[in-house]
Design a protein around this motif. Structure first.
Motif, PDB file in Angstrom:
ATOM      1  N   SER A  14       4.464  25.998  54.199  1.00 43.07           N
ATOM      2  CA  SER A  14       4.662  26.049  52.755  1.00 43.07           C
ATOM      3  C   SER A  14       5.444  24.817  52.300  1.00 43.07           C
ATOM      4  CB  SER A  14       5.432  27.321  52.387  1.00 43.07           C
ATOM      5  OG  SER A  14       6.738  27.208  52.885  1.00 43.07           O
ATOM      6  N   GLU A  15       5.407  24.577  51.021  1.00 45.33           N
ATOM      7  CA  GLU A  15       6.072  23.416  50.442  1.00 45.33           C
ATOM      8  C   GLU A  15       7.575  23.445  50.726  1.00 45.33           C
ATOM      9  OE1 GLU A  15       6.066  21.780  46.016  1.00 45.33           O
ATOM     10  OE2 GLU A  15       4.144  22.547  46.701  1.00 45.33           O
ATOM     11  N   LYS A  16       8.091  24.664  50.680  1.00 45.73           N
ATOM     12  CA  LYS A  16       9.540  24.839  50.870  1.00 45.73           C
ATOM     13  C   LYS A  16       9.967  24.352  52.257  1.00 45.73           C
ATOM     14  CE  LYS A  16      12.966  28.308  49.805  1.00 45.73           C
ATOM     15  NZ  LYS A  16      13.232  29.737  49.867  1.00 45.73           N
ATOM     16  N   VAL A  17       9.187  24.704  53.246  1.00 45.83           N
ATOM     17  CA  VAL A  17       9.525  24.319  54.614  1.00 45.83           C
ATOM     18  C   VAL A  17       9.459  22.812  54.762  1.00 45.83           C
ATOM     19  CG1 VAL A  17       8.843  24.534  57.035  1.00 45.83           C
ATOM     20  CG2 VAL A  17       8.795  26.532  55.535  1.00 45.83           C
ATOM     21  N   ILE A  18       8.439  22.197  54.151  1.00 48.55           N
ATOM     22  CA  ILE A  18       8.292  20.742  54.238  1.00 48.55           C
ATOM     23  C   ILE A  18       9.477  20.053  53.559  1.00 48.55           C
ATOM     24  CG2 ILE A  18       6.795  18.776  53.646  1.00 48.55           C
ATOM     25  CD1 ILE A  18       4.715  20.339  54.824  1.00 48.55           C
ATOM     26  N   GLU A  19       9.842  20.611  52.429  1.00 44.71           N
ATOM     27  CA  GLU A  19      10.986  20.043  51.695  1.00 44.71           C
ATOM     28  C   GLU A  19      12.251  20.093  52.551  1.00 44.71           C
ATOM     29  OE1 GLU A  19      13.207  21.414  47.785  1.00 44.71           O
ATOM     30  OE2 GLU A  19      11.032  21.310  47.503  1.00 44.71           O
ATOM     31  N   GLN A  20      12.422  21.250  53.209  1.00 45.83           N
ATOM     32  CA  GLN A  20      13.582  21.432  54.075  1.00 45.83           C
ATOM     33  C   GLN A  20      13.563  20.400  55.202  1.00 45.83           C
ATOM     34  OE1 GLN A  20      13.559  24.860  56.592  1.00 45.83           O
ATOM     35  NE2 GLN A  20      15.695  25.337  56.097  1.00 45.83           N
ATOM     36  N   TYR A  21      12.361  20.163  55.747  1.00 41.94           N
ATOM     37  CA  TYR A  21      12.231  19.208  56.836  1.00 41.94           C
ATOM     38  C   TYR A  21      12.602  17.800  56.363  1.00 41.94           C
ATOM     39  CZ  TYR A  21      10.110  16.132  60.292  1.00 41.94           C
ATOM     40  OH  TYR A  21       9.903  15.146  61.212  1.00 41.94           O
ATOM     41  N   ASN A  22      12.151  17.477  55.157  1.00 42.24           N
ATOM     42  CA  ASN A  22      12.467  16.151  54.622  1.00 42.24           C
ATOM     43  C   ASN A  22      13.969  15.984  54.435  1.00 42.24           C
ATOM     44  OD1 ASN A  22       9.857  15.316  54.619  1.00 42.24           O
ATOM     45  ND2 ASN A  22       9.464  15.978  52.514  1.00 42.24           N
ATOM     46  N   PHE A  23      14.581  17.035  53.945  1.00 43.24           N
ATOM     47  CA  PHE A  23      16.041  16.984  53.771  1.00 43.24           C
ATOM     48  C   PHE A  23      16.706  16.766  55.117  1.00 43.24           C
ATOM     49  CE2 PHE A  23      19.999  19.354  54.251  1.00 43.24           C
ATOM     50  CZ  PHE A  23      20.803  18.625  53.396  1.00 43.24           C
ATOM     51  N   ARG A  24      16.240  17.511  56.116  1.00 44.04           N
ATOM     52  CA  ARG A  24      16.855  17.417  57.440  1.00 44.04           C
ATOM     53  C   ARG A  24      16.711  16.022  58.026  1.00 44.04           C
ATOM     54  NH1 ARG A  24      15.250  23.194  60.257  1.00 44.04           N
ATOM     55  NH2 ARG A  24      16.731  24.438  59.071  1.00 44.04           N
ATOM     56  N   ARG A  25      15.531  15.424  57.788  1.00 42.97           N
ATOM     57  CA  ARG A  25      15.338  14.076  58.335  1.00 42.97           C
ATOM     58  C   ARG A  25      16.269  13.082  57.660  1.00 42.97           C
ATOM     59  NH1 ARG A  25       9.480  12.069  58.662  1.00 42.97           N
ATOM     60  NH2 ARG A  25      10.647  10.132  58.498  1.00 42.97           N
ATOM     61  N   ALA A  26      16.398  13.236  56.349  1.00 42.98           N
ATOM     62  CA  ALA A  26      17.309  12.347  55.618  1.00 42.98           C
ATOM     63  C   ALA A  26      18.742  12.565  56.087  1.00 42.98           C
ATOM     64  CB  ALA A  26      17.199  12.617  54.124  1.00 42.98           C
ATOM     65  N   ALA A  27      19.097  13.843  56.277  1.00 46.96           N
ATOM     66  CA  ALA A  27      20.453  14.166  56.729  1.00 46.96           C
ATOM     67  C   ALA A  27      20.688  13.586  58.110  1.00 46.96           C
ATOM     68  CB  ALA A  27      20.648  15.672  56.745  1.00 46.96           C
ATOM     69  N   SER A  28      19.696  13.676  58.952  1.00 44.43           N
ATOM     70  CA  SER A  28      19.798  13.151  60.305  1.00 44.43           C
ATOM     71  C   SER A  28      20.127  11.659  60.271  1.00 44.43           C
ATOM     72  CB  SER A  28      18.484  13.408  61.029  1.00 44.43           C
ATOM     73  OG  SER A  28      18.455  12.659  62.211  1.00 44.43           O
ATOM     74  N   MET A  29      19.401  10.943  59.391  1.00 43.47           N
ATOM     75  CA  MET A  29      19.673   9.513  59.230  1.00 43.47           C
ATOM     76  C   MET A  29      21.124   9.301  58.803  1.00 43.47           C
ATOM     77  SD  MET A  29      16.761   7.630  59.373  1.00 43.47           S
ATOM     78  CE  MET A  29      16.535   6.468  58.039  1.00 43.47           C
ATOM     79  N   TYR A  30      21.548  10.130  57.862  1.00 42.53           N
ATOM     80  CA  TYR A  30      22.912  10.004  57.332  1.00 42.53           C
ATOM     81  C   TYR A  30      23.937  10.180  58.442  1.00 42.53           C
ATOM     82  CZ  TYR A  30      27.123  11.208  54.673  1.00 42.53           C
ATOM     83  OH  TYR A  30      28.386  11.260  54.177  1.00 42.53           O
ATOM     84  N   PHE A  31      23.734  11.207  59.246  1.00 39.00           N
ATOM     85  CA  PHE A  31      24.760  11.502  60.243  1.00 39.00           C
ATOM     86  C   PHE A  31      24.722  10.549  61.419  1.00 39.00           C
ATOM     87  CE2 PHE A  31      24.623  15.642  58.081  1.00 39.00           C
ATOM     88  CZ  PHE A  31      25.946  15.669  57.709  1.00 39.00           C
ATOM     89  N   ILE A  32      23.554  10.162  61.860  1.00 38.28           N
ATOM     90  CA  ILE A  32      23.499   9.268  63.014  1.00 38.28           C
ATOM     91  C   ILE A  32      23.841   7.857  62.591  1.00 38.28           C
ATOM     92  CG2 ILE A  32      22.004   8.312  64.799  1.00 38.28           C
ATOM     93  CD1 ILE A  32      20.464  10.992  64.623  1.00 38.28           C
ATOM     94  N   GLY A  33      23.311   7.439  61.445  1.00 37.34           N
ATOM     95  CA  GLY A  33      23.493   6.068  60.988  1.00 37.34           C
ATOM     96  C   GLY A  33      24.939   5.715  60.702  1.00 37.34           C
ATOM     97  N   SER A  34      25.676   6.656  60.174  1.00 38.49           N
ATOM     98  CA  SER A  34      27.031   6.302  59.724  1.00 38.49           C
ATOM     99  C   SER A  34      28.092   6.977  60.581  1.00 38.49           C
ATOM    100  CB  SER A  34      27.207   6.704  58.272  1.00 38.49           C
ATOM    101  OG  SER A  34      27.042   8.094  58.172  1.00 38.49           O
ATOM    102  N   LYS A  35      27.779   7.175  61.827  1.00 41.43           N
ATOM    103  CA  LYS A  35      28.686   7.960  62.650  1.00 41.43           C
ATOM    104  C   LYS A  35      30.070   7.333  62.800  1.00 41.43           C
ATOM    105  CE  LYS A  35      28.711  10.987  66.506  1.00 41.43           C
ATOM    106  NZ  LYS A  35      28.373  11.154  67.881  1.00 41.43           N
TER     107      LYS A  35
END
Lengths: 203, 177, 200
Positions: free
Chosen positions: A156-177
């Protein structure tokens, strides 16, 4: 006249001695078992890793992350901005100052979430409110935020949206550790209970 | 006979009753406003107001007074000023009820002249004014309200005031007895 | 639920009305206890009149013990009340200066206002002195600005620093105060006999 003063002296003494008992009773203030059981059965104490990540990224000042694992585990890896309160030192007065502050949501976490859940029950039994447990703990954090699995395309769209958020968050946390680690040390000093909220101004 | 007696021995309330009432008032004040009573802050506001009227620019630049001056309203518009007006009115009310309000006079020991008493009262006021700024409050604001809320500073000020008082009392014995 | 104003239970509009009412009560108690007379106040240092000790310390222990009960019954959120910040060096010096001023002037700020109210010229001069003193302090502030801000410990209570719980502190103060009341009652009886010129 003297008799009245003796009575008044005794009343004042008894009241003053009474404060010692009330403050001790207060320290061991507990929630009745039925209430505790009811609260333990509720799932409302869990917050998802997504919500925690969102609040970290938004720098939500009302969220206070507490790592209940040991100090050595905390040093090797933890969430940005988290404070280490090892489970065995939870009942010290220094640690207690973090809990029960109005306007602060305390989020407890450990590796798998079980230790954090135990800490939550302990705190709830001591009548502290506004505490939460991060669902899945740090393992869940890695699985969902740091290395999110791509959902099936038919999701569903909701799950995809959640995945996109998670990927962005992942970048945030790993990139600026490294950055985050610095700010985490500076933050510890001012999270404790603030004594005065009323304006100052001399006598 | 009765009126003469009244003039010689003023009728004060029992000091312990006064103390309990004052303690309850302080509790009520903290319960309502979240902070204690005070008095010297009102004089500070008056100083700030005067400075603002006489030398507006200097007042703003002054490192100390400048902090109490804002563009929104006069420094007089603070809690402690209104409270101090209340202190005066309350004193007047009690003075009228217990018949202590009389024509202006100087109260002094029979060993010193009224002029000497007036000079010492002024010097005492100046010292108290300076001290209250260092101490972040006077006897009511720092020593009583501060100690009452278990603040370390209040207890320091309280012991410093009374300790100094006892330490130097002998030197000023002539002023009083 | 308390404090009422910071928690918005009473709105800020009432602030100044409440300030005047509380002030009136404060002034009334001070005057009625005899604090409008400098000779009454200073008597505590010479042992002929202990009204300051009695009123002040009774008020102090009532407040301390009362606050603990207010906290216990949940009427007052102790984390929201104003704790006087501690700057220990300037506060110690300030207290010593105030002690000097106390002995010389015979009033403290609040009591001098009530003294003016009943027509004491020395009370008026004391208040003028306060005004001058604060003015001098402000003008000379750059000279000791660093000292003024030194020794800052923040808004700390005794239990924050020493770990002694507030109840034990309140109990200690209560015992010392009550003992002082009884001792001074005896001293006063002796000294009063010696001093015959005590009149107003």
């Amino acid at each position: 006249m003297n008799r009245n003063y003796i009575i008044l002296t005794l009343i004042m003494l008894i009241l003053a001695i009474g404060t010692i008992f009330i403050s001790q009773r207060q320290f061991t203030k507990q929630v009745p078992p039925e209430e505790l059981l009811w609260d333990v059965l509720q799932p409302t104490r869990f917050v998802s890793t997504d919500l925690v990540a969102k609040r970290i990224i938004e720098k939500d000042p009302s969220q206070l992350l507490i790592d209940v694992r040991s100090a050595s585990q905390f040093e090797s890896f933890s969430l940005p901005g988290a404070i280490n309160v090892p489970f065995d030192s939870l009942k010290t007065s220094a640690a207690m100052a973090y809990f029960g502050n109005p306007g602060t949501k305390v989020v407890l976490f450990s590796n798998d979430g079980i230790l954090a859940d135990e800490a939550w029950i302990l705190l709830r039994r001591l009548a502290y409110k506004n505490n939460y447990v991060m669902k899945g703990g740090l393992n869940g954090w890695i699985q969902t935020i740091i290395r999110p699995l791509a959902p099936a395309e038919t999701s569903s769209e909701k799950v995809i949206e959640q995945y996109n958020f998670r990927r962005a968050a992942s970048m945030y946390f790993i990139g600026s550790k490294t950055d985050v680690n610095k700010s985490q040390k500076a933050k510890i000093t001012f999270v404790k209970r603030k004594k005065s909220v009323v304006a100052a101004g001399g006598c | 006979m009765d009126t003469q007696k009244n003039n010689q021995i003023p009728h004060y309330i029992n000091p312990y009753l006064g103390g309990v009432l004052l303690g309850m008032l302080l509790l009520l004040t903290i319960y309502i406003t979240g902070r204690g009573l005070g008095a010297s802050g009102a004089v500070k506001s008056t100083v700030a107001t005067t400075a603002q009227i006489v030398t507006p620019q200097d007042a703003k630049d002054n490192a100390y007074i400048g902090r109490f001056i804002t563009n929104d309203h006069s420094p007089m518009y603070t809690w402690l000023v209104f409270e101090s007006i209340g202190i005066f009115l309350g004193g007047l009310l009690s003075g009228v009820i217990f018949r202590r309000v009389r024509k202006p006079r100087v109260e002094h020991s029979s060993k010193i002249s009224a002029n000497k008493r007036m000079i010492y009262a002024t010097i005492g006021g100046i010292l108290f004014g300076i001290g209250s700024q260092f101490g972040r409050g006077c006897t009511s604001g720092a020593a009583l309200s501060g100690s009452g809320t278990f603040a370390v500073g209040g207890i320091i000020v309280m012991f410093a005031i009374f300790g100094t008082g006892y330490a130097i009392a002998w030197a000023f014995k002539k002023l009083w007895i | 639920m308390g404090p009422l104003i910071p928690n918005g239970i009473i709105t800020g509009d009432w602030n100044f009305v409440i300030a005047i009412l509380l002030g009136i009560a404060f002034g009334f108690i001070l005057e009625a206890s005899g604090f409008s007379s400098s000779r009454n106040i200073v008597g505590v240092f010479y042992g002929y009149n202990f009204v300051v000790l009695r009123v002040f310390f009774t008020a102090l222990i009532v407040t301390m013990v009362g606050l603990l009960y207010f906290d216990y019954f949940g009427w007052l959120n102790m984390s929201q009340i104003f704790i006087l910040p501690t700057f220990w060096q300037p506060m110690l010096v300030g207290g010593v200066i105030m002690g000097l001023g106390f002995i010389m002037g015979g009033f403290c700020p609040g009591t001098s206002f009530t003294a003016i109210a009943i027509g004491k010229i020395d009370g008026l001069l004391f208040t003028i002195g306060l005004y001058l003193g604060i003015g001098m302090f402000s003008l000379a502030f750059p000279l000791f600005g660093d000292f003024y801000n030194s020794g800052n410990l923040g808004n700390v209570t005794v239990s924050d620093i020493t770990g002694i719980s507030s109840s034990w502190l309140a109990l200690t103060f209560t015992i010392v105060a009550l003992a002082a009341f009884w001792v001074t009652m005896l001293i006063e009886k002796k000294v009063r006999k010696r001093i015959t010129e005590y009149k107003f």
